[in-house]
Design a protein around this motif. Structure first.
Motif, PDB file in Angstrom:
ATOM      1  N   VAL A 177       7.221  -0.937  -2.579  1.00 29.04           N
ATOM      2  CA  VAL A 177       6.668  -1.988  -1.720  1.00 29.04           C
ATOM      3  C   VAL A 177       5.189  -2.167  -2.054  1.00 29.04           C
ATOM      4  CG1 VAL A 177       6.186  -2.669   0.655  1.00 29.04           C
ATOM      5  CG2 VAL A 177       8.306  -1.451   0.121  1.00 29.04           C
ATOM      6  N   GLU A 178       4.771  -3.408  -2.266  1.00 31.26           N
ATOM      7  CA  GLU A 178       3.354  -3.690  -2.512  1.00 31.26           C
ATOM      8  C   GLU A 178       2.621  -3.758  -1.175  1.00 31.26           C
ATOM      9  OE1 GLU A 178       2.470  -6.982  -4.972  1.00 31.26           O
ATOM     10  OE2 GLU A 178       3.914  -6.430  -6.530  1.00 31.26           O
ATOM     11  N   ILE A 179       1.513  -3.017  -1.073  1.00 27.69           N
ATOM     12  CA  ILE A 179       0.733  -3.043   0.152  1.00 27.69           C
ATOM     13  C   ILE A 179      -0.730  -3.348  -0.163  1.00 27.69           C
ATOM     14  CG2 ILE A 179       2.324  -1.434   1.272  1.00 27.69           C
ATOM     15  CD1 ILE A 179       0.215   0.737   1.007  1.00 27.69           C
ATOM     16  N   LEU A 180      -1.449  -3.803   0.848  1.00 24.30           N
ATOM     17  CA  LEU A 180      -2.836  -4.211   0.675  1.00 24.30           C
ATOM     18  C   LEU A 180      -3.811  -3.051   0.764  1.00 24.30           C
ATOM     19  CD1 LEU A 180      -2.755  -7.434   2.884  1.00 24.30           C
ATOM     20  CD2 LEU A 180      -2.475  -7.267   0.396  1.00 24.30           C
ATOM     21  N   ILE A 181      -3.354  -1.933   1.287  1.00 27.83           N
ATOM     22  CA  ILE A 181      -4.222  -0.771   1.480  1.00 27.83           C
ATOM     23  C   ILE A 181      -4.237   0.051   0.199  1.00 27.83           C
ATOM     24  CG2 ILE A 181      -4.584   1.339   2.823  1.00 27.83           C
ATOM     25  CD1 ILE A 181      -3.124  -0.105   5.140  1.00 27.83           C
ATOM     26  N   GLY A 182      -5.416   0.303  -0.329  1.00 26.40           N
ATOM     27  CA  GLY A 182      -5.513   0.986  -1.605  1.00 26.40           C
ATOM     28  C   GLY A 182      -5.735   2.476  -1.515  1.00 26.40           C
ATOM     29  N   ASP A 183      -6.172   2.984  -0.361  1.00 25.74           N
ATOM     30  CA  ASP A 183      -6.464   4.412  -0.261  1.00 25.74           C
ATOM     31  C   ASP A 183      -5.221   5.208   0.125  1.00 25.74           C
ATOM     32  OD1 ASP A 183      -6.550   4.868   2.855  1.00 25.74           O
ATOM     33  OD2 ASP A 183      -7.690   3.049   2.469  1.00 25.74           O
ATOM     34  N   ALA A 184      -5.386   6.520   0.132  1.00 24.30           N
ATOM     35  CA  ALA A 184      -4.243   7.410   0.382  1.00 24.30           C
ATOM     36  C   ALA A 184      -3.812   7.438   1.841  1.00 24.30           C
ATOM     37  CB  ALA A 184      -4.598   8.826  -0.069  1.00 24.30           C
ATOM     38  N   GLY A 185      -4.766   7.281   2.761  1.00 21.03           N
ATOM     39  CA  GLY A 185      -4.441   7.347   4.177  1.00 21.03           C
ATOM     40  C   GLY A 185      -4.243   8.767   4.651  1.00 21.03           C
TER      41      GLY A 185
END
Length: 262
Positions: A120-128
């Motif tokens: 799934v492509e998501i807008l959040i780039g960091d690991a979280g």
């Protein structure tokens, strides 16, 4: 009298003894508040029961594969069943996840599918957040029980129950744009961090979606539980709808939702 089946934690005590006490105080206060509306909550670990409720529920958004054992693998999961007599008033679910990086887990599509290619492509780039997590959701409230504050109490109850059960570092959730526009995630759920995660095609629903990710750290959840337990205990005559930021008015009140509930 309301009955809460609180299961023993499956690992070491959460955070500190005082944190555990705060969470437990909140769970018992919330259970008592449910009883003021003649509601009781029990814990179920057979997730097919949650699927059965959602699949046949009126005005349901559909069965979320995140909590469906026919679609995804669960290290551990449960659902909370709120009843009024023999009738189901509401359900909500949680799934345990242990991973170094939550958003990598999301990108892999593992929340929604066993297919390793279903990324799934998501807008959040960091690991979280990482470590011991619970993903929460699957809330459905019977239309006859909407507007009494269950969308305020049960997500918060679910977060605290999950932390107590699994000794968590963080809790996550996500909401679609239609729900986010109502203000319920911020006001009723009391989200700590809200981040737009998906804006485009979303394979699990087969259509474009705007989905916001919600994050909750352990310190935030403990302090929110402390606040909510005090709020609930201030007046034993108040019901959920009197405290929920978004709920229907009582017939005997000119206005409600005047309290600032985080």
């Amino acid at each position: 009298m309301s009955i809460q089946l609180i299961e023993p934690s499956t690992s070491a005590p959460t955070g500190s003894a005082s944190d555990s006490a705060v969470l437990e105080d909140y769970l018992f206060a919330a259970t008592e508040m449910l009883s003021r509306d003649d509601l009781r909550v029990t814990t179920e670990t057979d997730m097919t029961g949650w699927v059965d409720v959602i699949a046949s529920a009126p005005r349901s958004a559909g069965v979320n594969p995140t909590f469906n054992p026919a679609k995804t693998d669960h290290a551990d999961a449960y659902w909370l069943h709120v009843r009024h007599g023999s009738r189901t008033a509401a359900v909500i679910a949680a799934r345990y996840i242990e991973c170094p990086a939550y958003y990598d887990f999301v990108r892999a599509g593992t929340l929604w599918s066993r297919d390793s290619s279903a990324t799934v492509e998501i807008l959040i780039g960091d690991a979280g957040p990482g470590g011991r997590l619970a993903h929460t959701g699957g809330l459905w409230v019977d239309p006859d029980y909407r507007g009494i504050g269950l969308s305020w109490l049960m997500p918060r109850f679910n977060h605290c129950f999950a932390v107590r059960r699994w000794n968590l570092d963080s809790v996550t959730a996500m909401v679609f744009e239609g729900l986010k526009k109502t203000g319920i995630p911020e006001k009723n759920y009391g989200s700590e961090v809200s981040r737009l995660m998906i804006d485009g095609d979303f394979a699990p629903t087969g259509r474009p979606e705007r989905i916001t990710s919600l994050e909750y750290t352990l310190p935030f959840l403990v302090e929110r539980a402390r606040h909510d337990a005090e709020l609930i205990g201030n007046d034993g005559d108040q019901q959920m709808r009197d405290l929920a930021p978004i709920a229907s008015q009582r017939n005997d009140q000119a206005a409600i939702n005047r309290r600032d509930v985080a």
